[in-house]
Write an enzyme that holds these catalytic residues in place. Sequence first.
Site, PDB file in Angstrom:
ATOM      1  N   CYS A  39       0.857  -1.188   0.000  1.00 15.80           N
ATOM      2  CA  CYS A  39       0.000   0.000   0.000  1.00 15.80           C
ATOM      3  C   CYS A  39       0.893   1.240   0.000  1.00 15.80           C
ATOM      4  O   CYS A  39       2.083   1.162   0.236  1.00 15.80           O
ATOM      5  CB  CYS A  39      -0.860  -0.014   1.247  1.00 15.80           C
ATOM      6  SG  CYS A  39      -1.758  -1.547   1.415  1.00 15.80           S
TER       7      CYS A  39
ATOM      8  N   ARG B  67       1.781   1.586  -6.342  1.00 14.68           N
ATOM      9  CA  ARG B  67       2.112   0.552  -5.347  1.00 14.68           C
ATOM     10  C   ARG B  67       0.897  -0.302  -4.993  1.00 14.68           C
ATOM     11  O   ARG B  67       1.037  -1.387  -4.445  1.00 14.68           O
ATOM     12  CB  ARG B  67       2.633   1.199  -4.064  1.00 14.68           C
ATOM     13  CG  ARG B  67       3.999   1.803  -4.156  1.00 14.68           C
ATOM     14  CD  ARG B  67       4.329   2.547  -2.882  1.00 14.68           C
ATOM     15  NE  ARG B  67       4.365   1.626  -1.766  1.00 14.68           N
ATOM     16  CZ  ARG B  67       5.498   1.101  -1.298  1.00 14.68           C
ATOM     17  NH1 ARG B  67       6.634   1.399  -1.876  1.00 14.68           N
ATOM     18  NH2 ARG B  67       5.496   0.280  -0.282  1.00 14.68           N
TER      19      ARG B  67
ATOM     20  N   TRP C 248      -3.875  -1.875  -1.409  1.00 15.54           N
ATOM     21  CA  TRP C 248      -3.930  -3.096  -2.227  1.00 15.54           C
ATOM     22  C   TRP C 248      -4.401  -4.156  -1.248  1.00 15.54           C
ATOM     23  O   TRP C 248      -3.669  -4.495  -0.316  1.00 15.54           O
ATOM     24  CB  TRP C 248      -2.552  -3.432  -2.796  1.00 15.54           C
ATOM     25  CG  TRP C 248      -2.591  -4.571  -3.764  1.00 15.54           C
ATOM     26  CD1 TRP C 248      -2.824  -4.509  -5.098  1.00 15.54           C
ATOM     27  CD2 TRP C 248      -2.451  -5.970  -3.455  1.00 15.54           C
ATOM     28  NE1 TRP C 248      -2.799  -5.749  -5.659  1.00 15.54           N
ATOM     29  CE2 TRP C 248      -2.586  -6.683  -4.678  1.00 15.54           C
ATOM     30  CE3 TRP C 248      -2.212  -6.686  -2.310  1.00 15.54           C
ATOM     31  CZ2 TRP C 248      -2.497  -8.067  -4.765  1.00 15.54           C
ATOM     32  CZ3 TRP C 248      -2.121  -8.068  -2.383  1.00 15.54           C
ATOM     33  CH2 TRP C 248      -2.264  -8.742  -3.605  1.00 15.54           C
TER      34      TRP C 248
ATOM     35  N   ASN D 186       0.421  -0.308   6.248  1.00 16.47           N
ATOM     36  CA  ASN D 186       0.890  -1.173   5.165  1.00 16.47           C
ATOM     37  C   ASN D 186       1.505  -2.384   5.844  1.00 16.47           C
ATOM     38  O   ASN D 186       2.367  -2.246   6.700  1.00 16.47           O
ATOM     39  CB  ASN D 186       1.946  -0.425   4.333  1.00 16.47           C
ATOM     40  CG  ASN D 186       2.434  -1.277   3.174  1.00 16.47           C
ATOM     41  OD1 ASN D 186       1.756  -2.215   2.770  1.00 16.47           O
ATOM     42  ND2 ASN D 186       3.603  -0.955   2.655  1.00 16.47           N
ATOM     43  N   GLY D 187       1.021  -3.595   5.484  1.00 19.11           N
ATOM     44  CA  GLY D 187       1.573  -4.801   6.096  1.00 19.11           C
ATOM     45  C   GLY D 187       0.445  -5.732   6.493  1.00 19.11           C
ATOM     46  O   GLY D 187      -0.691  -5.585   6.051  1.00 19.11           O
TER      47      GLY D 187
ATOM     48  N   GLU E  17      10.822 -14.459 -18.924  1.00 15.52           N
ATOM     49  CA  GLU E  17      10.622 -13.027 -18.658  1.00 15.52           C
ATOM     50  C   GLU E  17       9.708 -12.416 -19.719  1.00 15.52           C
ATOM     51  O   GLU E  17       8.813 -11.623 -19.417  1.00 15.52           O
ATOM     52  CB  GLU E  17      11.973 -12.329 -18.617  1.00 15.52           C
ATOM     53  CG  GLU E  17      11.947 -10.816 -18.608  1.00 15.52           C
ATOM     54  CD  GLU E  17      11.154 -10.187 -17.461  1.00 15.52           C
ATOM     55  OE1 GLU E  17      10.802 -10.918 -16.512  1.00 15.52           O
ATOM     56  OE2 GLU E  17      10.866  -8.987 -17.540  1.00 15.52           O
TER      57      GLU E  17
ATOM     58  N   LYS F 159       6.146 -10.539 -18.943  1.00 18.06           N
ATOM     59  CA  LYS F 159       5.781  -9.184 -19.395  1.00 18.06           C
ATOM     60  C   LYS F 159       4.442  -9.207 -20.122  1.00 18.06           C
ATOM     61  O   LYS F 159       3.577  -8.380 -19.905  1.00 18.06           O
ATOM     62  CB  LYS F 159       6.851  -8.608 -20.341  1.00 18.06           C
ATOM     63  CG  LYS F 159       8.119  -8.136 -19.711  1.00 18.06           C
ATOM     64  CD  LYS F 159       8.012  -6.913 -18.827  1.00 18.06           C
ATOM     65  CE  LYS F 159       7.790  -7.139 -17.380  1.00 18.06           C
ATOM     66  NZ  LYS F 159       8.691  -7.843 -16.551  1.00 18.06           N
TER      67      LYS F 159
ATOM     68  N   GLU G 155       1.569  -9.833 -17.682  1.00 21.11           N
ATOM     69  CA  GLU G 155       1.352  -8.735 -16.738  1.00 21.11           C
ATOM     70  C   GLU G 155       0.618  -7.563 -17.361  1.00 21.11           C
ATOM     71  O   GLU G 155      -0.228  -6.958 -16.735  1.00 21.11           O
ATOM     72  CB  GLU G 155       2.725  -8.184 -16.291  1.00 21.11           C
ATOM     73  CG  GLU G 155       3.336  -8.809 -15.117  1.00 21.11           C
ATOM     74  CD  GLU G 155       4.493  -7.965 -14.633  1.00 21.11           C
ATOM     75  OE1 GLU G 155       5.497  -7.844 -15.343  1.00 21.11           O
ATOM     76  OE2 GLU G 155       4.366  -7.428 -13.537  1.00 21.11           O
TER      77      GLU G 155
ATOM     78  N   HIS H  50       7.818 -32.528 -24.869  1.00 27.13           N
ATOM     79  CA  HIS H  50       7.449 -33.150 -23.577  1.00 27.13           C
ATOM     80  C   HIS H  50       6.105 -32.631 -23.090  1.00 27.13           C
ATOM     81  O   HIS H  50       5.768 -32.789 -21.918  1.00 27.13           O
ATOM     82  CB  HIS H  50       8.549 -32.885 -22.554  1.00 27.13           C
ATOM     83  CG  HIS H  50       9.861 -33.451 -22.951  1.00 27.13           C
ATOM     84  ND1 HIS H  50      10.190 -34.792 -22.819  1.00 27.13           N
ATOM     85  CD2 HIS H  50      10.926 -32.886 -23.562  1.00 27.13           C
ATOM     86  CE1 HIS H  50      11.394 -35.005 -23.291  1.00 27.13           C
ATOM     87  NE2 HIS H  50      11.880 -33.864 -23.748  1.00 27.13           N
TER      88      HIS H  50
ATOM     89  N   LYS I 251       3.517  -2.616  -7.452  1.00 22.67           N
ATOM     90  CA  LYS I 251       4.919  -2.522  -7.839  1.00 22.67           C
ATOM     91  C   LYS I 251       5.817  -3.276  -6.880  1.00 22.67           C
ATOM     92  O   LYS I 251       6.791  -3.890  -7.287  1.00 22.67           O
ATOM     93  CB  LYS I 251       5.371  -1.054  -7.892  1.00 22.67           C
ATOM     94  CG  LYS I 251       6.810  -0.867  -8.329  1.00 22.67           C
ATOM     95  CD  LYS I 251       7.048  -1.410  -9.733  1.00 22.67           C
ATOM     96  CE  LYS I 251       8.487  -1.276 -10.167  1.00 22.67           C
ATOM     97  NZ  LYS I 251       8.733  -1.945 -11.458  1.00 22.67           N
TER      98      LYS I 251
HETATM   99  C1  AGP Z   1       7.920  -7.734 -12.730  1.00 24.44           C
HETATM  100  O1  AGP Z   1       7.504  -7.090 -13.910  1.00 24.44           O
HETATM  101  C2  AGP Z   1       6.837  -7.779 -11.688  1.00 24.44           C
HETATM  102  N1  AGP Z   1       6.373  -6.485 -11.354  1.00 24.44           N
HETATM  103  C3  AGP Z   1       7.223  -8.624 -10.487  1.00 24.44           C
HETATM  104  O2  AGP Z   1       7.433  -9.938 -10.928  1.00 24.44           O
HETATM  105  C4  AGP Z   1       8.507  -8.184  -9.747  1.00 24.44           C
HETATM  106  O3  AGP Z   1       9.640  -8.439 -10.535  1.00 24.44           O
HETATM  107  C5  AGP Z   1       8.629  -8.987  -8.453  1.00 24.44           C
HETATM  108  O4  AGP Z   1       7.506  -8.680  -7.650  1.00 24.44           O
HETATM  109  C6  AGP Z   1       9.913  -8.702  -7.669  1.00 24.44           C
HETATM  110  O5  AGP Z   1       9.940  -7.347  -7.296  1.00 24.44           O
HETATM  111  P1  AGP Z   1      11.330  -6.741  -6.703  1.00 24.44           P
HETATM  112  O6  AGP Z   1      12.331  -6.812  -7.806  1.00 24.44           O
HETATM  113  O7  AGP Z   1      10.987  -5.348  -6.299  1.00 24.44           O
HETATM  114  O8  AGP Z   1      11.721  -7.608  -5.547  1.00 24.44           O
END
Ligand code: AGP
Length: 608
Positions: free
Chosen positions: A2, A27, A75, A99-100, A484, A488, A491, A507, A603
């Site tokens: 958050c 965030r 969040w 936050n937490g 990766e 992307k 996401e 496989h 984020k």
């Molecule tokens: C990546 O595009 C994502 N937002 C997510 O997988 C991110 O890489 C992951 O949460 C790790 O975040 P960090 O690098 O801040 O630890």
Amino acid sequence: MCGIVGYLGEKPAQPILIAGLKRLEYRGYDSAGIVSLSPRSKATLVRAKGKVSELVAKVSEAPKTDVIGIGHTRWATHGEPSKRNAHPHNVGDIYLVHNGIIENYQDLKAMLSRYDYEMKSDTDTEVLTALIDYLSHKHETLLEAVSGALNMVVGAYGIAVIDRKNPDEIIVARKGSPLILGLGKGEVFIASDASAIVGYTDQVIYLRDGEVAQCMRDGVELYDLEQNVVSQTVETLEIDLQAIQKQGHKHFLEKEIYEQPETVRATLGGRIDTEKHTAKLGGLNMTDAELRAVKHIFVVGCGTASYAGLLAKYYIEQLAPDVMVSVEVASELRYRSFTVPENSVALFVSQSGETADTLACLTEMKRRGVRCLGVVNAVGSTIAREVDGGVYLHVGAEISVASTKAFTSQVVAMVIFGIMLADSKGADKRVISEFVDELDSLPSQIEALLAEQAGEIAGIAKKYAKYEHALYIGRDALFPVALEGALKMKEISYIHAEGYPSGELKHGPIALIDDRFFEVCYIQDNWLYEKSQSNLIEMNARGAHAIAITDTTKKVPAENVIRVKTKLSYLTPLLFNIVTQLLAYNIAIARKTDVDQPRNLAKSVTVE
Ligand code: AGP
């Protein structure tokens, strides 16, 4: 995940709080709220489901000139996204943002019910607010009530608390969730992320775990949970306002993709010597002898950071053949029973430096006495403070939820580490020199790719926005790039995308191929070229709609071929990854998703 903001000073608090929440919206953003106090202790609480823009509309209906307040973007972790569950929460005279996760909130809730506290929301945060209200009737000061409550709490928190009766102080505390205090002239700014403070002051205090801050207009006093005064370190904030704007780009994601030539230069800055073909990381805090002794490396991270670690594994094991690299997804490692071989080091890869699962693994590795190194972007973040040494990426604030420039620089930073390792061990100098030279030319190679091929990539991407499924395949160092690239795409475009080693096709995954799918096939002109080409042919025989990404000038039988012109070899996968960043970005735009703040994501995942 958050966002928390607070203000105490002489200016109207509401505009400052709203501006801060807008900068933190990436965030976490399923609801938001602010509360401000008038000099005569009248509280104005405004909360709204949805984005900060919803909150702004409500605040503008009844603007206030109050000069103290706290705010929050949420969040959801406990209780669905709703106004009822939005922060700030209020019980009695106490208003709180958090936050937490309070893990023992049910026990606390049961205890409070014996004193007729009935919760109005489903959140753990409201329980904490009620506990502080309960204790505020047993203690003289808010500081004592908050400290008493936090001593009863199990879990992680970053909180800001105000008492309606006292509009001249804000109490702030953290354990596991970051909080930063900005010190102005006769005013204090509070935030869970530096970007909300930028432009107001550059003098900041990074709150540490277990600390409680009493914020007043004339300054801040820090305490531990037993209310002993603790020392404070005021640091100068490096982020500038300009850096967090979009600089003419449509989205932060596009800006951050195009920043990569300069951000790779920033990560390299003074760390490689192209004459001697050596590398140096100042903050590693390891002697040559300690580097030479390393035999095993754990690379720990989540999401993109773990894929950066997997790509770096291929490179480190090429540079230093006597070193074994194990790449661990943090959320799995933290609960697995595992052994740590002699002569191990652990690398913690994290853009935010606040990811809960990664941090939990760091705590465990430290407990076991393992040397811990950080590969982190956010200066002053928790992981950066907890490790024994490490390397900052220096790529500047990465605002878009989807990580791009951080991924590339995480890999670059770990290659630099690999070069240092290899050098300390007297490994093959030819390989070392080739890596140093390729690192040195990487920024200009990225620049050329972005300048010459972005338009071609965008044109191809649009043809694939109609699909709901995608399969990414790559061999060797291109397998992590397939993972990766698929992440992307998932996401930001919400297309179901999977990454696989090309050799795994037979496989299982080849059963998937039909007109619902498109495929991305990475084909590098190296010793695996023929095998990768035959994987593409196998897929074509089943009606694939394949995009081939390749550095070869030879014929490639794919529906679309993106030929990357480069003189790189080892680091070519990093260029191919930038092609798939652009593919995902352009497909997401075509599908009109929220590119910088994709649904359900935040984020920084600072809770489990
Ligand atoms: C990546 O595009 C994502 N937002 C997510 O997988 C991110 O890489 C992951 O949460 C790790 O975040 P960090 O690098 O801040 O630890």
